[in-house]
Each structure stands twice: as structure tokens, then as C-alpha cells.
Design a protein around this motif. Structure first.
Motif, PDB file in Angstrom:
ATOM      1  N   ARG A 140       0.831  -1.195   0.000  1.00  0.00           N
ATOM      2  CA  ARG A 140       0.000   0.000   0.000  1.00  0.00           C
ATOM      3  C   ARG A 140       0.869   1.249   0.000  1.00  0.00           C
ATOM      4  O   ARG A 140       1.711   1.425   0.883  1.00  0.00           O
ATOM      5  CB  ARG A 140      -0.903  -0.010   1.237  1.00  0.00           C
ATOM      6  N   PRO A 141       0.684   2.153  -0.972  1.00  0.00           N
ATOM      7  CA  PRO A 141       1.421   3.420  -0.934  1.00  0.00           C
ATOM      8  C   PRO A 141       0.964   4.242   0.268  1.00  0.00           C
ATOM      9  O   PRO A 141      -0.194   4.143   0.694  1.00  0.00           O
ATOM     10  CB  PRO A 141       1.019   4.099  -2.251  1.00  0.00           C
ATOM     11  N   PRO A 142       1.836   5.065   0.837  1.00  0.00           N
ATOM     12  CA  PRO A 142       1.456   5.878   2.008  1.00  0.00           C
ATOM     13  C   PRO A 142       0.280   6.797   1.686  1.00  0.00           C
ATOM     14  O   PRO A 142       0.125   7.267   0.559  1.00  0.00           O
ATOM     15  CB  PRO A 142       2.725   6.681   2.315  1.00  0.00           C
ATOM     16  N   SER A 143      -0.539   7.062   2.695  1.00  0.00           N
ATOM     17  CA  SER A 143      -1.679   7.963   2.516  1.00  0.00           C
ATOM     18  C   SER A 143      -1.302   9.421   2.780  1.00  0.00           C
ATOM     19  O   SER A 143      -2.056  10.326   2.434  1.00  0.00           O
ATOM     20  CB  SER A 143      -2.832   7.553   3.439  1.00  0.00           C
ATOM     21  N   ASP A 144      -0.141   9.661   3.391  1.00  0.00           N
ATOM     22  CA  ASP A 144       0.368  11.018   3.596  1.00  0.00           C
ATOM     23  C   ASP A 144       1.011  11.506   2.299  1.00  0.00           C
ATOM     24  O   ASP A 144       1.761  10.764   1.642  1.00  0.00           O
ATOM     25  CB  ASP A 144       1.388  11.025   4.730  1.00  0.00           C
ATOM     26  N   LEU A 145       0.714  12.747   1.913  1.00  0.00           N
ATOM     27  CA  LEU A 145       1.154  13.264   0.619  1.00  0.00           C
ATOM     28  C   LEU A 145       2.670  13.211   0.461  1.00  0.00           C
ATOM     29  O   LEU A 145       3.181  12.697  -0.547  1.00  0.00           O
ATOM     30  CB  LEU A 145       0.645  14.695   0.427  1.00  0.00           C
ATOM     31  N   LEU A 146       3.419  13.756   1.426  1.00  0.00           N
ATOM     32  CA  LEU A 146       4.872  13.774   1.299  1.00  0.00           C
ATOM     33  C   LEU A 146       5.458  12.370   1.292  1.00  0.00           C
ATOM     34  O   LEU A 146       6.388  12.071   0.531  1.00  0.00           O
ATOM     35  CB  LEU A 146       5.491  14.605   2.434  1.00  0.00           C
ATOM     36  N   LYS A 147       4.914  11.510   2.120  1.00  0.00           N
ATOM     37  CA  LYS A 147       5.399  10.123   2.150  1.00  0.00           C
ATOM     38  C   LYS A 147       5.039   9.389   0.858  1.00  0.00           C
ATOM     39  O   LYS A 147       5.781   8.505   0.407  1.00  0.00           O
ATOM     40  CB  LYS A 147       4.829   9.398   3.369  1.00  0.00           C
TER      41      LYS A 147
END
Length: 613
Positions: A19-26
């Protein structure tokens, strides 16, 4: 060299499906860390290119002063030959080489391959989402987010890398050059920098916010249009092209309004920067002329200062455009990751093992499932299906028959209870291995928009065309397959069947689906209205093959046409998510319960006597 640079990023590099991170920068960091050396090279080449660009501007002032101070025109080149040759080298060789390296890295390494890498990894993750994830959204909307997020992420990073160096170097060197000529020349530029940063500080976050809203509206518009195209048969059947026009118009209007809101803000930002640029040009020009009139700076300094100011003005417009584009793209990424980064609702346990069915014993133990609602679907159901037993599920629409099968396939996780195959809890097995052990033919036989051969081979590791043809003959589909021809001229088994198989009739799709399951030859067989789209003659012909297919297998069959499953070993009658009767056909008829009522209604016909003349 160009060929080598273009292969620096492998879009299909080995990577776990995660799963890709849900935080924009991450989210950005998740993908950038995989290719950071290439972006580092872009950063270095951009830095050197920016130095060269500024150097060319300073050369103008130097040349003016060299000409002014020349002892004699005839000895100008002799006196300044080395310096002029260096300037020529920078302009003719160093600058093109640096920009060529930078452009190659961006255009050949990053743009195609980094975009594909993001799309590949996000697609793999989204493809493994639960059935409910796709059922609750437009397929076109989901696809649009996967497709648009990748180029938006790439563009925002590339533009940021380019902008940072040019802005930083131009600003720093301009201040240095201005202060060297006369420290007072810095005043208009410093005031402009403060004003420019203030404009960006105010407008850019608002542009990003509106870009996110507009991106969502665009995805919704795409979803609605694709939904109309996907269900074109329904649109034609009910002659509702006008209704679909209204449906699309509503989304287009909303998307247009959101886009106009964003553009109004961008226009206000542009006007603000133009005003600042005008003040900078007039202020710097007036101040430099005054300083020259006082004998404090040279003509070359004026040429240099004004050249830099004009360049800064042009750069300011470019920076404003790029910064706006960056945050528009960031808004698109923000909107995309909200869908892409959704956690999987159905996942394999860390220690999940591949399932290998040996006997085919299926047991439902106090199963509860309500699709997230308080009641309905399956309530406290327990059922044991012995190895090799053929069981028919019977009941009114909505009784829970298909839900029972979907839970066995683990399209959804149970709310309570357990389902076991050969004593193994299906939640302890990998999903792929579980589904590979269960062959299923559904009422809505959905085919992939690929060749007939690909569709038949899809459920099996077998790639032998002869085996596919043999399965097609068993499913009584060989003859009509040979007569197929698609729009591209492909014929027979190579003909493509259209999206969801729309080029074929319902009966033809179902026969290909049956051929697919015949070839798969899984130890557990699920038939969910498997012959509902077939006419009686074809059904009778295929029934013999289905009997052969069911031999030595555990079978669950669902059919509203009770005659097709009346010969099963056992019939299980469901109502409101519970088992209310079970037994053989004859035993249930004698019991006089719900099954007997359903049988009487079907065998007696649907028309009430006396109602038809």
C-alpha cells in the motif's frame, strides 16, 4: 550514451505489492526513493545549466565594458582573445552539453519510465482491492486516478527541481551582481522578492485546494462517461441517450465551474505578478540611470542590471506558471492517493499458506455477514458439504445464496464465524490459492476484451490451444467460435470479444465461460445460474458435459430454474440468510415447505388460470 541514460529507470523493477502511504509527502517519497540517483543527476545538471544561464547575462555587461574601455578596435580581439574564447566555449559547447544531458535525463529516463513505474505499482495494488471496492465506485474514475496520478507526481517533482535551482541561482547572483555595482541597486530587487514570495504564499495554497477539487470533478466526469459507454446496451434498450446527456452535462457543468474557480484565482495571481514586475523594471531602471548620472556605476553595469531585470521578469512569469502547475499537479496527486492508498479490505495473513484441496470438504460454522448493515444477508448459518457431494442452493431472490458463494471465494471477510475447506480456515490460506481451487461459472458470464482463446485459457495454467479447443467442443461452442470475426479482421479463436464480451450473445458468453471452467478442472465447482442464458436444446447438450465435469468434485449449484438442480444429492433451501430446509427433491416436495411452493409455482406455470383469454 543516450541509450544508456534512457534505461536508468526500470519501470518493472522488483517491488512488493504494498500500500502506498496515505500522507502526501510520504506518497511522493515512496516512489522517489526508488529512483533518487536519477533525480540527483537532474538536480546537478540543472544547477550547472542555471549557472551557465546567469553567466551569459553577466557576459553582456562585461563585453559592454570591454568595448567601452578598449584601447583600439584593431587590437580588441588580441587584448581580450582568451576571455572571448572562454565566453564562446560556455555559450557554444558547455551550455548545449549541459542542457542536452538535462533534457535527456528528464525526457528519456524520467518522463516515460518513472511514469510507468508509478502506474505499474499503483495498478498492481489497486487490482488486488476487494470486490466491494470496485463495486462501490466507477471503474472509469478509479482508472483515471491511476493514470493521472503518475504524470502529475512526475511533473510536479521535475518542475520543482528545475525551478529551485533557477530561482535560487538567479536571485543569489542577481543580488551579488547588483551589490557589486552598487548596494542600492539591491533595494528594488529585494522589495520585488518579498512581494513575489508574498503573492505565491497567498495564492498557491488556494490554487492547490481548487486543483484538488477540480481533479475530483474531472474524475467523476470520466467515471460517468465511461459508465454510459460500458452500459451502452442498457442505454440503447431504454432509449435514454437524452437522460445520459443530462447525466454527463451535470458532471461537465460541475467540472467547468470548478475549473473556472481555479482559473479566476490563477488570473488574479498573474495580474499581481505583472504589477510587481512593472515596478521592478521601472524602479531598477530609474535607480541605475540615476546612479550612472552620478558617476557611481558604468554603462556596462546598466546593461548587466537591466539584462538581469528583464530576464528576472521573464523568469517570474515562468516561475509563476511552473509553481501553479506544480500545485495543480500536487492537487491531482492528493486527490488520486485518497483512492489509490485505500487499505485492502480483504488481505492475506502474514503467515498465510497456499491451499491445496485434497478431499473437498466444505464447512460453514455459525457464519454472519451483513455487507456492513445491521441485518440481512447471512445470519448464523452453519452448513457442511461432504467431499464429492453435489448441493443445490434454493431460495427466493435475496435469500443469501450468492452471498454464501462469495464468502466461500473470500470476496468478503466474515463478520463472525468460520468457513473451512478440508478443515483449513480459508482466512489462513492465500486468496489466490483458494480461488484457484474453485471453478466458478456465474450467471453474468463476464469475458475480457481479448481473444476467445485467451478467455478460455484464462482460468488454467495450460497454454495448449488444442486443450482449449477440446474444452470449447465440450461446451458446444466450437462451431460458433469458428464463425467469429472482429472489427480488426481477427477470426475464430483469435477474434476479440469486446468489453465484457459484448460482441457475443449471452448464451455464447456463458458457453465460453463453461469451457474456461472445464479446462480449469478445479476440485471444487460452483455453478451460479451457469445455464441461465442457454436455450433448452443447448442446455440439454451441455448438461451431459457438466455431469462429467462434476464427477469426483464437490459442487455447489445455484439455480432459480429448479429443474436444473433437482437431481442434486441435496438441496439446501435458504430464506433471509438462514437455512430453513434441506434434503432431496422428493423429500422436500413431501415436506410441503418453501421448496414445494417454489416447485409448484414453476411446474404449474406463472400465469393464473382464467386471467388469459
Amino acid at each position: 550514451m543516450i541509450a544508456q541514460l534512457s534505461t536508468l529507470i526500470n519501470p518493472f523493477r522488483p517491488a512488493a505489492v504494498e500500500r502506498p502511504p496515505s500522507d502526501l509527502l510520504k506518497f511522493y517519497g515512496h516512489f522517489l526513493v526508488q529512483v533518487w540517483p536519477v533525480f540527483a543527476a537532474v538536480l546537478v545538471s540543472g544547477f550547472l545549466a542555471a549557472l551557465v544561464e546567469v553567466a551569459l547575462i553577466t557576459y553582456v555587461g562585461e563585453i559592454v565594458d570591454l568595448v567601452k574601455d578598449a584601447k583600439s578596435p584593431s587590437t580588441f580581439f588580441i587584448d581580450n582573445g582568451a576571455l572571448l574564447l572562454w565566453m564562446a566555449f560556455v555559450a557554444m559547447i558547455a551550455r548545449p552539453v549541459l542542457f542536452a544531458i538535462h533534457a535527456t535525463l528528464v525526457n528519456l529516463a524520467i518522463i516515460p519510465n518513472f511514469t510507468s513505474l508509478i502506474r505499474w505499482q499503483t495498478h498492481r495494488y489497486v487490482l488486488r482491492q476487494s470486490l466491494a471496492f470496485f463495486q462501490g465506485d466507477f471503474a472509469g474514475r478509479i482508472a483515471n486516478k491511476v493514470m493521472q496520478t503518475a504524470p502529475s507526481l512526475r511533473e510536479s517533482v521535475v518542475e520543482l527541481v528545475d525551478t529551485v535551482w533557477f530561482v535560487a541561482i538567479y536571485t543569489a547572483l542577481a543580488l551579488a551582481v547588483f551589490s557589486q555595482a552598487d548596494v542600492r541597486l539591491m533595494v528594488p530587487l529585494v522589495l520585488w522578492i518579498v512581494g513575489f514570495v508574498g503573492v505565491l504564499w497567498y495564492f498557491v495554497p488556494r490554487v492547490k485546494e481548487r486543483a484538488t477539487i477540480m481533479s475530483e470533478a474531472r474524475s467523476m466526469l470520466t467515471g460517468r462517461i465511461v459508465d454510459s459507454y460500458t452500459n451502452i446496451l442498457t442505454v440503447k434498450l431504454f432509449a435514454h441517450a437524452d437522460r445520459e446527456d443530462d447525466y454527463a452535462r451535470e458532471a461537465i457543468t460541475e467540472q467547468t465551474d470548478k475549473f473556472a474557480d481555479e482559473l479566476r484565482l490563477i488570473t488574479a495571481m498573474e495580474v499581481s505578478v505583472w504589477v510587481l514586475n512593472g515596478i521592478l523594471m521601472v524602479g531598477t531602471c530609474a535607480l541605475s540611470l540615476w546612479l550612472w548620472s552620478q558617476g557611481l556605476i558604468t554603462i556596462g553595469a546598466i546593461a548587466l542590471v537591466m539584462g538581469l531585470v528583464i530576464r528576472i521578469n521573464n523568469m517570474a512569469g515562468w516561475v509563476m506558471f511552473v509553481v501553479t502547475s506544480i500545485f495543480e499537479n500536487v492537487g491531482t496527486v492528493q486527490e488520486g492517493l485518497e483512492t489509490i492508498s485505500t487499505p485492502h479490505a480483504v488481505t492475506d495473513k502474514p503467515d498465510a499458506k497456499p491451499l491445496k484441496v485434497t478431499d473437498g470438504l466444505i464447512s460453514y460454522d455459525d457464519v454472519h455477514f451483513h455487507y456492513g448493515k445491521e441485518t440481512g444477508a447471512i445470519d448464523g448459518l452453519s452448513l457442511v458439504i461432504e467431499p464429492g457431494e453435489k448441493v443445490g442452493l434454493v431460495g427466493r431472490s435475496g435469500a443469501g445464496k450468492s452471498t454464501l458463494v462469495n464468502l466461500l471465494m473470500r470476496f468478503y471477510d466474515l463478520e463472525r464465524g468460520r468457513i473451512r475447506i478440508d478443515g483449513i480456515d480459508i482466512s489462513d490460506a492465500t486468496q489466490d490459492s483458494l480461488r484457484s481451487q474453485i471453478g466458478m461459472v456465474t450467471q453474468d458470464a463476464s469475458l475480457l476484451h481479448r481473444s476467445v482463446l485467451d478467455n478460455i485459457l484464462y482460468g488454467s495454467a495450460v497454454t495448449d490451444e488444442d486443450a482449449a479447443v477440446a474444452a470449447a467442443k465440450q461446451a458446444h461452442s466450437h462451431e460458433f467460435i469458428l464463425s467469429l470475426k472482429d472489427q480488426a479482421g481477427r477470426e475464430g479463436y483469435e477474434a476479440h470479444v469486446g468489453e465484457r464480451g459484448v460482441q457475443l450473445s449471452g448464451g455464447q458468453r456463458q458457453r465460453i465461460a463453461i469451457a474456461r471452467v472445464l479446462l480449469e478442472n478445479a476440485p471444487i465447482l460452483v455453478l451460479d445460474e451457469a445455464t441461465s442464458a442457454l436455450d433448452s436444446e443447448v442446455e440439454a447438450a451441455i448438461q451431459e458435459q457438466l455431469v462429467n465435469l462434476m464427477r469426483d468434485k464437490t459442487v455447489i449449484a445455484i439455480a432459480h430454474r429448479l429443474s436444473t438442480i433437482s437431481a442434486m444429492d441435496r438441496l439446501v433451501v435458504m430464506d433471509k440468510g438462514r437455512i430453513i430446509e434441506q434434503g432431496s427433491h422428493n423429500a422436500l416436495i413431501k415436506a410441503g415447505g418453501l421448496y414445494a411452493q417454489l416447485w409448484a409455482r414453476q411446474s404449474g406455470g406463472f400465469l393464473i388460470e382464467g386471467r388469459v383469454a
